[in-house]
Design an enzyme around this catalytic site. Sequence first.
Site, PDB file in Angstrom:
ATOM      1  CB  VAL A 162      -0.941   0.005   1.231  1.00  0.00           C
ATOM      2  CG1 VAL A 162      -1.769   1.271   1.276  1.00  0.00           C
ATOM      3  CG2 VAL A 162      -1.830  -1.228   1.212  1.00  0.00           C
ATOM      4  CB  VAL A 163       2.302   3.250  -2.549  1.00  0.00           C
ATOM      5  CG1 VAL A 163       3.232   2.059  -2.664  1.00  0.00           C
ATOM      6  CG2 VAL A 163       1.296   3.265  -3.675  1.00  0.00           C
ATOM      7  CB  SER A 164      -2.102   6.131  -1.689  1.00  0.00           C
ATOM      8  OG  SER A 164      -3.277   5.344  -1.612  1.00  0.00           O
ATOM      9  N   GLY A 165      -2.444   6.796   1.240  1.00  0.00           N
ATOM     10  CA  GLY A 165      -3.190   6.830   2.491  1.00  0.00           C
ATOM     11  C   GLY A 165      -4.692   6.801   2.322  1.00  0.00           C
ATOM     12  CB  SER A 166      -6.934   6.100  -0.552  1.00  0.00           C
ATOM     13  OG  SER A 166      -6.647   4.749  -0.818  1.00  0.00           O
TER      14      SER A 166
END
Length: 119
Positions: free
Chosen positions: A54-58
């Site tokens: 997971v590379v984003s904070g969504s």
Amino acid sequence: MRNRPLPSGQRNAKGGKIIPTLCNVVGTLILFSVIATCLPAVLPRLLGYEVYNVVSGSMQPEIPIGSIIYVKPAEPDKVQEGDIIAFHSEESVITHRVMKNKVVEGKFTTKGDANARKI
């Protein structure tokens, strides 16, 4: 007094058995640590899961940035509202929560927990 060679099969008493045994134990520990390090990435794939980072904070706080997620393919009609899914969008994989499953249309309405709008 001269040093005579030992008969075959006998070793000198000074560490003759300790060093090879110690090398075997250390080598075995290194081998097990390499296997244990690779197991979380390899075993899920053998069981049919895909592994993503997971590379984003969504999806925070549910799924923090840097998390590893294991995703198994599912039939679209089995996916329910509130389930978290991963899907391909252009060149990336998105992980979001299902807001609506439009089975007849073959579409999902999804939203990241930290996002304001639905996709």
